[in-house]
Design a protein around this motif. Structure first.
Motif, PDB file in Angstrom:
ATOM      1  N   VAL A  61       0.868  -1.174   0.000  1.00  0.00           N
ATOM      2  CA  VAL A  61       0.000   0.000   0.000  1.00  0.00           C
ATOM      3  C   VAL A  61       0.905   1.224   0.000  1.00  0.00           C
ATOM      4  O   VAL A  61       1.827   1.332   0.822  1.00  0.00           O
ATOM      5  N   ALA A  62       0.659   2.131  -0.927  1.00  0.00           N
ATOM      6  CA  ALA A  62       1.542   3.290  -1.080  1.00  0.00           C
ATOM      7  C   ALA A  62       1.165   4.413  -0.125  1.00  0.00           C
ATOM      8  O   ALA A  62      -0.001   4.544   0.282  1.00  0.00           O
ATOM      9  N   GLN A  63       2.166   5.192   0.214  1.00  0.00           N
ATOM     10  CA  GLN A  63       1.942   6.390   1.020  1.00  0.00           C
ATOM     11  C   GLN A  63       2.846   7.495   0.506  1.00  0.00           C
ATOM     12  O   GLN A  63       4.046   7.283   0.320  1.00  0.00           O
ATOM     13  N   ASP A  64       2.272   8.672   0.253  1.00  0.00           N
ATOM     14  CA  ASP A  64       3.053   9.811  -0.224  1.00  0.00           C
ATOM     15  C   ASP A  64       3.726  10.522   0.943  1.00  0.00           C
ATOM     16  O   ASP A  64       3.089  10.805   1.963  1.00  0.00           O
ATOM     17  N   GLN A  65       5.025  10.810   0.774  1.00  0.00           N
ATOM     18  CA  GLN A  65       5.760  11.631   1.732  1.00  0.00           C
ATOM     19  C   GLN A  65       6.398  12.780   0.961  1.00  0.00           C
ATOM     20  O   GLN A  65       6.873  12.601  -0.171  1.00  0.00           O
ATOM     21  N   PHE A  66       6.408  13.953   1.571  1.00  0.00           N
ATOM     22  CA  PHE A  66       6.783  15.163   0.848  1.00  0.00           C
ATOM     23  C   PHE A  66       8.057  15.775   1.432  1.00  0.00           C
ATOM     24  O   PHE A  66       8.188  15.938   2.656  1.00  0.00           O
ATOM     25  N   PHE A  67       8.978  16.119   0.522  1.00  0.00           N
ATOM     26  CA  PHE A  67      10.260  16.708   0.894  1.00  0.00           C
ATOM     27  C   PHE A  67      10.559  17.849  -0.070  1.00  0.00           C
ATOM     28  O   PHE A  67       9.765  18.142  -0.982  1.00  0.00           O
ATOM     29  N   SER A  68      11.686  18.497   0.113  1.00  0.00           N
ATOM     30  CA  SER A  68      12.066  19.581  -0.806  1.00  0.00           C
ATOM     31  C   SER A  68      13.579  19.662  -0.917  1.00  0.00           C
ATOM     32  O   SER A  68      14.320  19.264  -0.007  1.00  0.00           O
ATOM     33  N   ILE A  69      14.008  20.178  -2.071  1.00  0.00           N
ATOM     34  CA  ILE A  69      15.433  20.414  -2.339  1.00  0.00           C
ATOM     35  C   ILE A  69      15.680  21.904  -2.241  1.00  0.00           C
ATOM     36  O   ILE A  69      15.048  22.688  -2.965  1.00  0.00           O
ATOM     37  N   PRO A  70      16.600  22.334  -1.362  1.00  0.00           N
ATOM     38  CA  PRO A  70      16.849  23.775  -1.190  1.00  0.00           C
ATOM     39  C   PRO A  70      17.798  24.333  -2.250  1.00  0.00           C
ATOM     40  O   PRO A  70      19.013  24.236  -2.112  1.00  0.00           O
ATOM     41  N   GLU A  71      17.242  24.877  -3.321  1.00  0.00           N
ATOM     42  CA  GLU A  71      18.041  25.562  -4.321  1.00  0.00           C
ATOM     43  C   GLU A  71      18.032  27.063  -4.033  1.00  0.00           C
ATOM     44  O   GLU A  71      17.190  27.552  -3.265  1.00  0.00           O
ATOM     45  N   ALA A  72      18.952  27.784  -4.656  1.00  0.00           N
ATOM     46  CA  ALA A  72      19.099  29.217  -4.365  1.00  0.00           C
ATOM     47  C   ALA A  72      17.856  30.005  -4.746  1.00  0.00           C
ATOM     48  O   ALA A  72      17.466  30.948  -4.046  1.00  0.00           O
ATOM     49  N   THR A  73      17.215  29.618  -5.853  1.00  0.00           N
ATOM     50  CA  THR A  73      16.080  30.396  -6.352  1.00  0.00           C
ATOM     51  C   THR A  73      14.749  29.965  -5.748  1.00  0.00           C
ATOM     52  O   THR A  73      13.814  30.768  -5.674  1.00  0.00           O
ATOM     53  N   ALA A  74      14.639  28.692  -5.332  1.00  0.00           N
ATOM     54  CA  ALA A  74      13.353  28.195  -4.824  1.00  0.00           C
ATOM     55  C   ALA A  74      13.533  26.837  -4.170  1.00  0.00           C
ATOM     56  O   ALA A  74      14.551  26.161  -4.361  1.00  0.00           O
ATOM     57  N   GLU A  75      12.534  26.453  -3.383  1.00  0.00           N
ATOM     58  CA  GLU A  75      12.475  25.102  -2.829  1.00  0.00           C
ATOM     59  C   GLU A  75      11.852  24.183  -3.886  1.00  0.00           C
ATOM     60  O   GLU A  75      10.749  24.442  -4.365  1.00  0.00           O
ATOM     61  N   ILE A  76      12.560  23.133  -4.263  1.00  0.00           N
ATOM     62  CA  ILE A  76      12.079  22.213  -5.292  1.00  0.00           C
ATOM     63  C   ILE A  76      11.314  21.077  -4.609  1.00  0.00           C
ATOM     64  O   ILE A  76      11.891  20.331  -3.811  1.00  0.00           O
ATOM     65  N   PRO A  77      10.004  20.921  -4.878  1.00  0.00           N
ATOM     66  CA  PRO A  77       9.239  19.858  -4.208  1.00  0.00           C
ATOM     67  C   PRO A  77       9.607  18.472  -4.734  1.00  0.00           C
ATOM     68  O   PRO A  77       9.780  18.264  -5.937  1.00  0.00           O
ATOM     69  N   VAL A  78       9.732  17.544  -3.819  1.00  0.00           N
ATOM     70  CA  VAL A  78      10.004  16.148  -4.155  1.00  0.00           C
ATOM     71  C   VAL A  78       8.991  15.280  -3.413  1.00  0.00           C
ATOM     72  O   VAL A  78       8.796  15.447  -2.201  1.00  0.00           O
ATOM     73  N   THR A  79       8.342  14.377  -4.139  1.00  0.00           N
ATOM     74  CA  THR A  79       7.414  13.422  -3.521  1.00  0.00           C
ATOM     75  C   THR A  79       8.013  12.029  -3.595  1.00  0.00           C
ATOM     76  O   THR A  79       8.453  11.595  -4.662  1.00  0.00           O
ATOM     77  N   ILE A  80       8.042  11.350  -2.461  1.00  0.00           N
ATOM     78  CA  ILE A  80       8.433   9.940  -2.446  1.00  0.00           C
ATOM     79  C   ILE A  80       7.192   9.126  -2.114  1.00  0.00           C
ATOM     80  O   ILE A  80       6.594   9.286  -1.053  1.00  0.00           O
TER      81      ILE A  80
END
Length: 549
Positions: A187-206
């Motif tokens: 059973v899948a579950q979404d977890q949310f993270f981000s990559i801190p770049e200089a211009t913006a936070e890049i969203p990443v979903t695992i």
């Protein structure tokens, strides 16, 4: 097995179109088949199938579980079966009940219910349904099926469904030695993270199909990401695990993880095999999806490479490293039922080496075909068979499973020149099609680093509809020039988007005229037709701004 041998003939001679069956598992994890047990002269096994097959926590109210007891050799159900079914997760018992079914195919409804406050979760589980009077097992009655309601599928991860066959052929007949089977569904579950770049936070979903992930980290020096997850590396447990699946999603506009790039993956510091890391730029308009599909064989290989000290580890450490753009050779082929396969390999590989051929399957509408089963054979320039793969004899289905619609076959190619590849689509999920559909195509292999131009008839313009969204974003400034051009370049090179033949120019700068961006915006809004938009792409190619290899 005899039917596996028949495929060798089928790969060369069969050209009929199959009767399709829609029994498809989205990730290869909506169902499982236990290893067979010898019983009464048969090889009997249990299959468990979830519907819907791709379940994500919080996105469904109930799910159906089908448990089937059958002879794997004849694909015939055993009748009047009494089962004891247990559901476990992370070592905890969630449910235990007895069931009875007359035709060997038990259907149960699962209703997740969170908020259990008991120390032992199974104490929160309740059961509904009619009971068969002799076995006292819950059974189907009319249109009603048994129901399990409790803390099941309330969190993501791997669930162990243990099935013990207590009796068969009659409610009164119990087997002398109980038959015990272990199957697993995810059973899948979404977890949310981000990559801190200089211009913006890049969203990443695992999207995790095994257990909660943690310690997500981004390394600026090489743009790599890493995370860890609980996992028992003891050999006895690894033997039970079919696959560990983690799905990572990045915005296509984020260049380091864009669809045109190559990636290397590691598990506990060991580089994973080509088939473990799959890149899917097709399923989402806005996200590039990268899968870790760590199979049982790969888990065992990692354990063996790291040695016995690794057996006591209780977590799995993932690393994903982008390696920049890669240039590929490739070709596509269409089956008689309208399905299509794209076959590509990196130009760094050539004759005299093991070449990882990446094969991607699409339906007639251009959608990725999940959980497709196929067989493959390759002939060299002398007409000799140098490779064939028809799958594993231990599976109930024929063929190799491409659970995400993408698979890699590593083939040693000795000679330069024209080769022949035959692909047979054999079924989906656990279901074999009544007949298989075949495609055969000639392709050239040259020296390592050599660009191969496929010999194909002139094609008309073909542009997937979702590219209009990207064009609109580019026209609005949400995607920069370089990302948009690289994305289109990759789509054309890999055969997902086709335009009329255009001579490649050298080019002196990378300046894109404003009229091309205006065209893209108008095209996205439906104000101009495809050919007007394509004229801008041809200008980019002929002026060397977009390079098509």
């Amino acid at each position: 097995m005899y039917y596996k041998f028949i495929i060798l003939v089928v790969l060369v001679t069969l050209t009929t179109i199959p009767l399709l069956n829609d029994d498809v598992f989205g990730h290869g994890l909506g169902g499982d088949v236990a290893p067979p047990i010898s019983f009464a002269g048969m090889q009997v096994t249990i299959s468990t199938i979830m519907s819907p097959s791709d379940i994500t926590v919080g996105e469904f109210g109930s799910a159906s579980l089908q448990i089937r007891f059958f002879d794997q050799n004849t694909d015939t159900n055993l009748e009047s079966v009494t089962y004891r079914v247990e559901v476990h997760q992370s070592g905890e018992l969630l449910a235990r009940e007895t069931f009875f079914d007359r035709d060997g195919e038990l259907n149960v409804e699962i209703r997740p219910k969170s908020g259990c406050s008991e120390a032992q979760p199974w104490m929160c589980t309740i059961y509904y349904g009619d009971r068969e009077p002799i076995s006292n097992g819950l059974q189907e009655r009319g249109t009603g099926i048994p129901v399990i309601k409790g803390p099941i599928f309330t969190k993501g991860g791997l669930y162990n469904i243990q099935v013990v066959v207590l009796g068969a052929t009659s409610p009164k007949t119990f087997v002398a030695d109980q038959l015990e089977f272990d199957t697993f569904v995810s059973v899948a579950q979404d977890q949310f993270f981000s990559i801190p770049e200089a211009t913006a936070e890049i969203p990443v979903t695992i999207k995790t199909y095994y257990d909660d992930v943690s310690n997500f980290e981004f390394k600026k020096s090489d743009k790599s990401i890493s995370f860890k997850m609980p996992f028992d590396w003891s050999p006895d447990y690894v033997d039970l695990v079919q696959v560990v699946h983690e799905e990572l999603r990045f915005p296509k506009s984020y260049e380091p993880y864009g669809p045109q790039n190559d990636f290397v993956g590691y598990v506990d510091g060991v580089q994973v095999d080509n088939r473990t890391l799959l890149v899917d730029p097709y399923s989402s308009e806005s996200q590039n999806i990268i899968h870790f599909l760590v199979t049982a064989n790969e888990l065992k290989r990692i354990n063996e490479e790291l040695g016995s000290e690794h057996y006591s580890k209780k977590e799995m450490f993932f690393e994903l490293v982008p390696k920049g753009q890669t240039t590929k050779n490739g070709f596509s082929t269409t089956f008689e039922n309208g399905y299509k396969a794209n076959v590509v390999w990196k130009q760094v590989y050539g004759a005299g080496s093991d070449i990882p051929f990446e094969i991607t399957f699409f339906d007639p509408e251009g959608n990725l075909v999940k959980d497709i089963n196929y067989a493959i054979s390759v002939l060299d320039p002398n007409g000799e068979t140098i490779y064939s793969n028809i799958g594993d004899d231990t599976t109930p289905y024929i063929g190799i499973k491409a659970s995400e619609g993408i698979d890699t076959q590593k083939i040693f190619i000795k000679l330069e020149g024209m080769h022949s590849m035959t692909l047979a689509l054999t079924g989906t999920g656990f279901t074999n099609w009544e007949s298989y559909v075949i495609s055969e195509i000639m392709f050239e292999v040259g020296k390592a680093g050599e660009q191969i131009v496929p010999t194909q008839p002139t094609v008309e313009t073909s542009i997937p509809a979702w590219i209009k969204n990207n064009a609109g974003w580019w026209a609005d400034g949400q995607i920069d020039d370089n990302s948009f051009v690289l994305g289109l370049q990759w789509l054309i090179t890999n055969g997902i988007m086709t335009i009329p033949p255009t001579e490649q120019g050298a080019g002196s700068d990378d300046v894109i005229p404003s009229w091309i961006k205006n065209n893209a915006g108008w095209w996205a809004d439906g104000q101009i037709d495809d050919s007007s938009f394509v004229s801008g792409l041809q200008w980019l190619i002929s002026n060397g701004i977009m390079k098509i290899s």
